[in-house]
Design a protein around this motif. Structure first.
Motif, PDB file in Angstrom:
ATOM      1  N   GLN B 224       2.285   7.200  12.012  1.00 64.57           N
ATOM      2  CA  GLN B 224       2.133   5.814  12.432  1.00 64.57           C
ATOM      3  C   GLN B 224       3.102   4.946  11.636  1.00 64.57           C
ATOM      4  N   ASP B 226       3.411   0.877  11.230  1.00 64.35           N
ATOM      5  CA  ASP B 226       2.883  -0.409  11.655  1.00 64.35           C
ATOM      6  C   ASP B 226       2.523  -1.253  10.435  1.00 64.35           C
ATOM      7  N   HIS B 230      -2.764  -3.520  11.108  1.00 68.22           N
ATOM      8  CA  HIS B 230      -2.869  -2.759  12.353  1.00 68.22           C
ATOM      9  C   HIS B 230      -3.308  -1.320  12.118  1.00 68.22           C
ATOM     10  N   ALA B 233      -6.919  -1.164  11.364  1.00 68.02           N
ATOM     11  CA  ALA B 233      -7.753  -1.452  12.535  1.00 68.02           C
ATOM     12  C   ALA B 233      -7.643  -0.355  13.593  1.00 68.02           C
ATOM     13  N   HIS B 234      -6.443   0.192  13.774  1.00 66.85           N
ATOM     14  CA  HIS B 234      -6.241   1.194  14.829  1.00 66.85           C
ATOM     15  C   HIS B 234      -5.499   2.408  14.303  1.00 66.85           C
ATOM     16  N   ALA B 236      -3.745   5.762  14.191  1.00 64.45           N
ATOM     17  CA  ALA B 236      -3.144   6.414  15.358  1.00 64.45           C
ATOM     18  C   ALA B 236      -3.689   7.816  15.600  1.00 64.45           C
ATOM     19  N   GLU B 241      -6.740   8.339  10.074  1.00 62.80           N
ATOM     20  CA  GLU B 241      -8.128   7.935   9.939  1.00 62.80           C
ATOM     21  C   GLU B 241      -8.730   8.518   8.662  1.00 62.80           C
TER      22      GLU B 241
END
Ligand SMILES: Nc1ncnc2c1ncn2[C@@H]1O[C@H](COP(=O)(O)OP(=O)(O)OP(=O)(O)O)[C@@H](O)[C@H]1O
Ligand SMILES: [Mg+2]
Lengths: 214, 259
Positions: B224, B226, B230, B233-234, B236, B241
């Motif tokens: 990822q 970003d 971001h 929150a999200h 990838a 995670e």
């Protein structure tokens, strides 16, 4: 004994000093020549992988042959006098200088060289500004070893008419005069110690950072 | 803060080491804008250093290309490329035989700056990284603590005012408190100079605190890329995670201990 020694110095001061000077010159010139040969050869050995075995092997073999044998072998080729004597001394002194140059250059850590390149040095600048300076302490140790060996072995040079303090010792041996033997022997020892001390001072001046590390 | 001017572009970059079966860096496609502070986060051996070293041509990519300000670096002399980039290596790498002042002055000297200009620059930089020039200039690296050495490494990299800075775990060997201080100082330096920073770390807190955007790497690939907000929150994928969960758990432990 003391009287004999005093008498010797009273009567032969000039020839004694001459012998010391000759000894010093032969040693110094041989050492310089050995550096001029040993250091570039050491660099070449690390540079060309195939050359290394060849070059170091050659000088290792030379090292095994005793200096006296080299001297005697050289006489038919070069005759007697200062030339064959110095040749023998140079051959004796090259191995420690060369080997230490190889080890010193190889011991420079890869990340140090990569840093040097990374901040924008050319290969030549890497060599002169980083590689050699970092190998220098090791090279210096080799030079010191070589020098001590040269000063001791230069004694033999007198055997083939190159002069130096060896003359005193051989005369002492021939005439069975302990005083001459002692004067010659001790002078060689003092010369050797002084030279080692001078080299230490010199290396301390050149490599001040080494002192900071202590 | 970010102009729309790409400073670094990785185009499908791959790097494979000879004795390895997998790519150390695998199909990296990333565009970094001028002035951005980018952190590269990933566990040990995931290819962060390899990615960085391709930017200053210490390594050559096997595939793809890298553009600096629009120019393909494989067409430029490596030494020239490197002199446009500040580089702080993972092992600090100060030259032990040079004083602190000489270390900082290395590249300006290579470029044959005038002596007065070099002296002034050295003083300016040492002050910038929080080292009193009078006190430290004439010491040797062995006479400095690890943290002080890393500051000097930073000063050396900044010496010729490069537009791009590569920093490979520059605070690796520094304790938590000094680390926080240095992080703040580095952000201050970045803010004042308008340079593009590529900063490698394996500390998620450091990566998220420092980076305008964060590159998260795993096994040579970019998971990822970003903004910290971001990513949090999200995430990838599972790896990201997990990374965020582990950071939260660590905070939880600390939080519980304080109750
Ligand atoms: N010079 C090299 N030759 C061969 N393999 C290498 C070389 N450098 C790195 N590697 C391999 O490439 C992979 C990525 O290494 P890299 O140094 O980029 O990791 P890293 O993310 O910087 O790790 P760390 O956080 O530990 O510094 C590793 O598996 C490593 O073993
Ligand atoms: Mg690394």
């Amino acid at each position: 004994m003391l009287q004999l020694t005093m008498a010797y110095f009273q009567n032969n001061m000039e020839s004694f000093l001459l012998a010391v000077r000759q000894h010093m010159w032969i040693s110094l010139l041989s050492l310089l020549a050995a550096c001029v040969i040993g250091i570039p050869c050491g660099y070449a050995a690390t540079r060309y992988a195939r050359g290394e075995k060849w070059i170091t092997g050659f000088f290792q073999i030379l090292r095994i042959i005793p200096s006296l044998a080299v001297l005697i072998l050289l006489i038919p080729i070069m005759g007697t006098g200062i030339k064959p004597a110095m040749t023998a001394l140079v051959l004796l002194a090259v191995p420690p200088i060369l080997m230490n140059t190889v080890v010193g250059l190889k011991e420079v850590p890869d990340f140090m060289l990569e840093t040097a390149r990374g901040i924008g040095m050319t290969e030549r600048q890497v060599l002169w500004k980083v590689k050699f300076p970092l190998a220098l302490p090791m090279i210096f140790t080799g030079v010191k070893t070589a020098m001590v060996e040269i000063i001791a072995s230069a004694t033999l040079a007198a055997k083939i008419g190159a002069g130096g303090l060896g003359g005193l010792i051989f005369t002492g041996l021939g005439l069975n005069r302990t005083d001459l033997l002692l004067i010659g022997g001790i002078s060689v020892a003092v010369l050797s110690l002084t030279a080692a001390l001078l080299l230490d001072v010199l290396s301390g001046l050149i490599m001040r950072y080494k002192k900071a590390e202590k | 803060m970010t102009s729309a001017n790409p400073a670094i572009i990785f185009q499908n970059v791959c790097k494979k080491f000879e004795n390895s079966r997998t790519n150390a860096v695998d199909h990296v496609d990333v565009t970094i804008q001028e002035g951005e502070f980018i952190t590269i986060l990933g566990s040990s051996g995931c290819g962060k250093t390899t990615l960085l070293k391709m930017v200053n041509r210490l390594y050559e990519p096997d595939e793809g290309k890298i553009l600096l300000f629009g120019e393909d670096i494989s067409t430029v002399d490596a030494v020239k490329v490197r002199r446009r980039i500040g580089y702080v290596i993972q092992q600090v790498g100060l030259f032990p035989h040079m004083t602190i002042g000489e270390n900082v002055a290395v590249v300006p000297k290579l470029l044959k700056w005038k002596k007065e200009k070099i002296d002034a620059r050295v003083k300016e930089l040492l002050t910038l990284v929080g080292l009193e020039p009078e006190e430290y200039e004439n010491r040797y690296p062995s006479q400095l603590s690890g943290g002080q050495q890393q500051r000097v490494g930073l000063a050396r990299a900044l010496a010729i005012d490069p537009k791009i800075m590569l920093l490979d775990e520059p605070f690796g060997a520094i304790d938590a408190i000094n680390r926080l201080n240095l992080q703040d100082e580095l952000l201050r330096i970045h803010g004042g100079l308008g340079k593009t920073f590529l900063f490698v770390t394996h500390d998620i807190h450091e990566a998220f605190k420092m980076g305008d955007r964060v590159i998260i790497m795993n096994e040579g690939e970019i998971c990822q890329f970003d903004t910290p907000r971001h990513i949090a929150a999200h995430p990838a994928n599972d790896f990201v995670e997990m990374l965020i969960r582990s950071a939260r758990e660590q905070e939880q432990i600390f939080f519980d201990a304080c109750q």
